[in-house]
Design a protein around this motif. Structure first.
Motif, mmCIF file in Angstrom:
data_model
loop_
_atom_site.group_PDB
_atom_site.id
_atom_site.type_symbol
_atom_site.label_atom_id
_atom_site.label_comp_id
_atom_site.label_asym_id
_atom_site.label_seq_id
_atom_site.Cartn_x
_atom_site.Cartn_y
_atom_site.Cartn_z
ATOM 1 N N GLU A 49 0.858 -1.181 0.000
ATOM 2 C CA GLU A 49 0.000 0.000 0.000
ATOM 3 C C GLU A 49 0.896 1.233 0.000
ATOM 4 O O GLU A 49 1.673 1.453 0.927
ATOM 5 C CB GLU A 49 -0.920 0.011 1.225
ATOM 6 C CG GLU A 49 -1.897 -1.156 1.306
ATOM 7 C CD GLU A 49 -2.988 -1.105 0.251
ATOM 8 O OE1 GLU A 49 -2.992 -0.161 -0.569
ATOM 9 O OE2 GLU A 49 -3.839 -2.009 0.242
ATOM 10 N N LEU A 50 0.770 2.048 -1.044
ATOM 11 C CA LEU A 50 1.608 3.237 -1.166
ATOM 12 C C LEU A 50 0.993 4.433 -0.457
ATOM 13 O O LEU A 50 1.676 5.423 -0.194
ATOM 14 C CB LEU A 50 1.826 3.574 -2.643
ATOM 15 C CG LEU A 50 2.319 2.426 -3.525
ATOM 16 C CD1 LEU A 50 2.580 2.926 -4.933
ATOM 17 C CD2 LEU A 50 3.567 1.792 -2.942
ATOM 18 N N GLY A 51 -0.290 4.369 -0.169
ATOM 19 C CA GLY A 51 -0.991 5.433 0.545
ATOM 20 C C GLY A 51 -1.546 4.889 1.848
ATOM 21 O O GLY A 51 -0.803 4.329 2.660
ATOM 22 N N PRO A 52 -2.854 5.017 2.070
ATOM 23 C CA PRO A 52 -3.446 4.470 3.301
ATOM 24 C C PRO A 52 -3.173 2.979 3.420
ATOM 25 O O PRO A 52 -3.311 2.233 2.450
ATOM 26 C CB PRO A 52 -4.948 4.743 3.124
ATOM 27 C CG PRO A 52 -5.037 5.843 2.122
ATOM 28 C CD PRO A 52 -3.857 5.674 1.208
ATOM 29 N N ASN A 53 -2.790 2.546 4.623
ATOM 30 C CA ASN A 53 -2.481 1.135 4.848
ATOM 31 C C ASN A 53 -3.663 0.349 5.374
ATOM 32 O O ASN A 53 -3.729 -0.868 5.198
ATOM 33 C CB ASN A 53 -1.299 1.000 5.816
ATOM 34 C CG ASN A 53 0.018 0.944 5.102
ATOM 35 O OD1 ASN A 53 0.583 -0.117 4.912
ATOM 36 N ND2 ASN A 53 0.521 2.109 4.677
ATOM 37 N N SER A 286 4.677 16.343 4.074
ATOM 38 C CA SER A 286 4.991 15.320 3.080
ATOM 39 C C SER A 286 5.378 14.020 3.781
ATOM 40 O O SER A 286 5.883 14.031 4.907
ATOM 41 C CB SER A 286 6.134 15.792 2.178
ATOM 42 O OG SER A 286 5.750 16.944 1.450
ATOM 43 N N LEU A 287 5.121 12.914 3.114
ATOM 44 C CA LEU A 287 5.408 11.601 3.686
ATOM 45 C C LEU A 287 6.087 10.720 2.655
ATOM 46 O O LEU A 287 5.817 10.831 1.454
ATOM 47 C CB LEU A 287 4.110 10.903 4.133
ATOM 48 C CG LEU A 287 3.261 11.580 5.208
ATOM 49 C CD1 LEU A 287 1.950 10.829 5.373
ATOM 50 C CD2 LEU A 287 4.009 11.629 6.526
ATOM 51 N N THR A 288 6.955 9.837 3.129
ATOM 52 C CA THR A 288 7.541 8.809 2.276
ATOM 53 C C THR A 288 7.249 7.451 2.883
ATOM 54 O O THR A 288 7.441 7.236 4.086
ATOM 55 C CB THR A 288 9.066 8.997 2.131
ATOM 56 O OG1 THR A 288 9.319 10.250 1.481
ATOM 57 C CG2 THR A 288 9.680 7.879 1.318
ATOM 58 N N VAL A 289 6.753 6.552 2.047
ATOM 59 C CA VAL A 289 6.405 5.192 2.454
ATOM 60 C C VAL A 289 7.446 4.240 1.876
ATOM 61 O O VAL A 289 7.699 4.257 0.665
ATOM 62 C CB VAL A 289 5.001 4.807 1.933
ATOM 63 C CG1 VAL A 289 4.627 3.395 2.370
ATOM 64 C CG2 VAL A 289 3.962 5.809 2.404
ATOM 65 N N LEU A 290 8.059 3.428 2.732
ATOM 66 C CA LEU A 290 9.045 2.450 2.274
ATOM 67 C C LEU A 290 8.623 1.064 2.752
ATOM 68 O O LEU A 290 8.258 0.879 3.918
ATOM 69 C CB LEU A 290 10.442 2.758 2.810
ATOM 70 C CG LEU A 290 11.029 4.134 2.455
ATOM 71 C CD1 LEU A 290 10.957 5.060 3.658
ATOM 72 C CD2 LEU A 290 12.455 4.008 1.954
ATOM 73 N N THR A 339 6.146 -1.820 6.784
ATOM 74 C CA THR A 339 5.992 -0.525 6.124
ATOM 75 C C THR A 339 6.548 0.551 7.039
ATOM 76 O O THR A 339 6.115 0.686 8.187
ATOM 77 C CB THR A 339 4.517 -0.222 5.820
ATOM 78 O OG1 THR A 339 4.010 -1.219 4.937
ATOM 79 C CG2 THR A 339 4.368 1.138 5.157
ATOM 80 N N VAL A 340 7.510 1.298 6.540
ATOM 81 C CA VAL A 340 8.149 2.379 7.296
ATOM 82 C C VAL A 340 7.675 3.712 6.728
ATOM 83 O O VAL A 340 7.619 3.897 5.507
ATOM 84 C CB VAL A 340 9.686 2.277 7.207
ATOM 85 C CG1 VAL A 340 10.357 3.506 7.816
ATOM 86 C CG2 VAL A 340 10.165 1.000 7.902
ATOM 87 N N ASP A 379 9.022 1.928 -2.655
ATOM 88 C CA ASP A 379 8.733 3.126 -1.859
ATOM 89 C C ASP A 379 7.984 4.132 -2.718
ATOM 90 O O ASP A 379 7.885 4.000 -3.937
ATOM 91 C CB ASP A 379 10.015 3.747 -1.290
ATOM 92 C CG ASP A 379 11.101 3.953 -2.340
ATOM 93 O OD1 ASP A 379 10.803 4.526 -3.408
ATOM 94 O OD2 ASP A 379 12.243 3.534 -2.093
ATOM 95 N N PHE A 380 7.462 5.151 -2.044
ATOM 96 C CA PHE A 380 6.755 6.222 -2.749
ATOM 97 C C PHE A 380 6.747 7.457 -1.867
ATOM 98 O O PHE A 380 6.526 7.357 -0.649
ATOM 99 C CB PHE A 380 5.319 5.815 -3.077
ATOM 100 C CG PHE A 380 4.679 6.681 -4.133
ATOM 101 C CD1 PHE A 380 4.844 6.392 -5.469
ATOM 102 C CD2 PHE A 380 3.945 7.802 -3.787
ATOM 103 C CE1 PHE A 380 4.270 7.185 -6.461
ATOM 104 C CE2 PHE A 380 3.369 8.609 -4.745
ATOM 105 C CZ PHE A 380 3.528 8.302 -6.092
ATOM 106 N N SER A 381 6.985 8.618 -2.458
ATOM 107 C CA SER A 381 6.967 9.883 -1.725
ATOM 108 C C SER A 381 5.736 10.693 -2.109
ATOM 109 O O SER A 381 5.428 10.832 -3.302
ATOM 110 C CB SER A 381 8.233 10.698 -2.012
ATOM 111 O OG SER A 381 9.346 10.124 -1.372
#
Length: 450
Positions: A49-53, A286-290, A339-340, A379-381
């Protein structure tokens, strides 16, 4: 023509479906792929999930899932109850789930534990002495400033990316704020709430983006898609005209604005200059998902969904979720999915160094949690992802309401109204459609029927 929806995030798509069900043919104006921050990927047996988990089980999303025939795709946690942890004094500390855990928790001082029973029943402990207050100032009289920071700062950073010393208590905790205005006790407020307990979380098998896909299929052939951005919104004798970058001018008498902040500010200056100025000043985090994989036999915190972190962590580390620990289907049988999240308001507007994060986060997982061998999956920013609902945010909501009153047929349902979760976005969109007044009485095609 029919109503126009500016923006095709989840709230815009849900609003369009409701209008279609009411016999309308809305136009959706969106230059990018629909779905907003809801994006999922399936790779090598992992659901990323790149956005809401996760989603929160509230009435609007339950109704939508049933309407889209997705209810059988809902997956609830396999671990009940699961624990949520915060990073405190160099280690993971469980958020108390009851009185017994609270009494044993290092998050609260002995003085706070001794005083808390009286504070819960005493009227006026939570005070709404001014028009608004920070979350820290609001909760300090109840649990102490140190405990409010230790507990609420990481939790709210995990949701809003902001700091408890600046986030609005009036906006984030409207029920408690109202109780404080009425000088009720905390216990009295809790007893007055509807029964049913805390809403459950869930995911959708195959990724939350399935919700977006189902909405688009349902709208297919029933809406007009304009793959363009709005550049100006103006009043006309019988409604509004919306100028676009390259698709000309669209005329309508009903306009649902689902964008937020500077995006909305960029096209409403002609019709609402003061509101445009206020919106341009809203700060966004801003958020980054890894995503990382580890061996399934790697030791994670037992029955835990994750650990949220306070401000000041290295690399602006906001927390880690052990997705597959409570949703096992999200990873292959021999691997765990972690997910970090990094960033937030504390990171400012700097573009994250993804190559560096991919290199250093596995070491942080090993040092902080004893989790070794993490391998990067993706990942996605998200730049400007979450509005900072700071002290005084209610004034922006009042300005949005006043603009709607001055412009019948215009409604604002962007995330800067508050409510950042998917369930909240659906509720805000529904409430917005309920506020849209019928425009000219010149045929059903030009009326929004909420």
């Amino acid at each position: 023509m029919g109503p126009v929806i500016i923006g095709a995030g989840i709230s815009g798509l849900a609003a369009a479906l409701r209008l279609v069900r009411a016999g309308e043919r809305p136009t959706i104006l969106e230059p990018r792929d629909p779905g907003g921050m809801i994006r999922s990927r399936i790779e090598g047996g992992f659901t990323l999930e790149l956005g809401p988990n996760v989603l929160v089980e509230r009435p609007d999303i339950v109704a939508l899932l049933n309407e889209l025939r997705l209810q059988d795709e809902v997956v609830y946690p396999s671990v009940e109850p699961y624990g949520q942890y915060v990073w405190f004094q160099g280690g993971a500390c469980k958020v108390p789930a009851g009185v017994r855990e609270l009494l044993g928790s290092p998050l609260f001082s002995l003085r706070t534990k001794a005083a808390l029973p009286c504070r819960l029943v005493r009227k006026g402990v939570l005070r709404a002495a001014h028009e608004d207050a920070s979350v820290l100032d609001f909760f300090a009289p109840l649990i102490g400033a140190d405990s409010a920071k230790a507990l609420l700062d990481p939790v709210l950073k995990g949701i809003y990316g902001g700091d408890v010393s600046s986030l609005s208590a009036r906006t984030l905790f409207p029920g408690l704020w109202g109780a404080a205005c009425e000088k009720k006790s905390v216990l009295g407020y809790m007893r007055s709430k509807p029964k049913g307990g805390k809403p459950r979380i869930f995911v959708i098998r195959g990724g939350i983006e399935k919700l977006v896909g189902a909405l688009i299929r349902e709208l297919d052939g029933n809406v007009n898609w304009v793959r363009d951005a709005a550049t100006a919104l103006r009043r006309t004798a019988d409604g509004f005209e919306i100028a676009t970058r390259s698709s000309g001018v669209i005329h309508t008498n009903s306009c649902i604005v689902t964008t937020a902040g500077r995006t909305t500010s960029s096209f409403i200056g002609d019709i609402e200059p003061e509101l445009a100025k206020k919106l341009s000043e809203v700060a966004f985090a801003s958020l980054t998902v890894l995503h990382f994989a580890v061996a399934r036999d790697e030791k994670l915190i037992d029955r835990a969904f994750g650990v949220l972190c306070p401000g000041g962590m290295p690399e602006n580390f906001l927390g880690v979720m052990f997705n597959s620990l409570i949703f096992p289907h999200m990873a292959p049988p021999d691997r765990h999915l972690l997910t970090v999240i990094v960033g937030g308001a504390q990171a400012g507007e700097a573009t994250p160094d993804l190559e560096r994060l991919r290199a250093v986060v596995p070491g942080m997982l090993a040092e902080m949690f004893g989790i070794h061998g993490a391998s990067w999956l993706g990942d996605f920013s998200w730049q400007g992802a979450i509005p900072q609902l700071a002290v005084g945010h209610f004034r922006l909501v009042e300005a949005l309401d006043a603009a709607e009153d001055r412009n019948p047929g215009l409604v604002f349902v962007g995330v800067d109204r508050g409510g950042v979760g998917v369930s909240d976005r659906l509720r805000v969109a529904r409430e917005g459609l309920d506020r849209v007044r019928p425009a000219a009485a010149d045929g059903a095609a030009n009326r929004v029927v909420a």
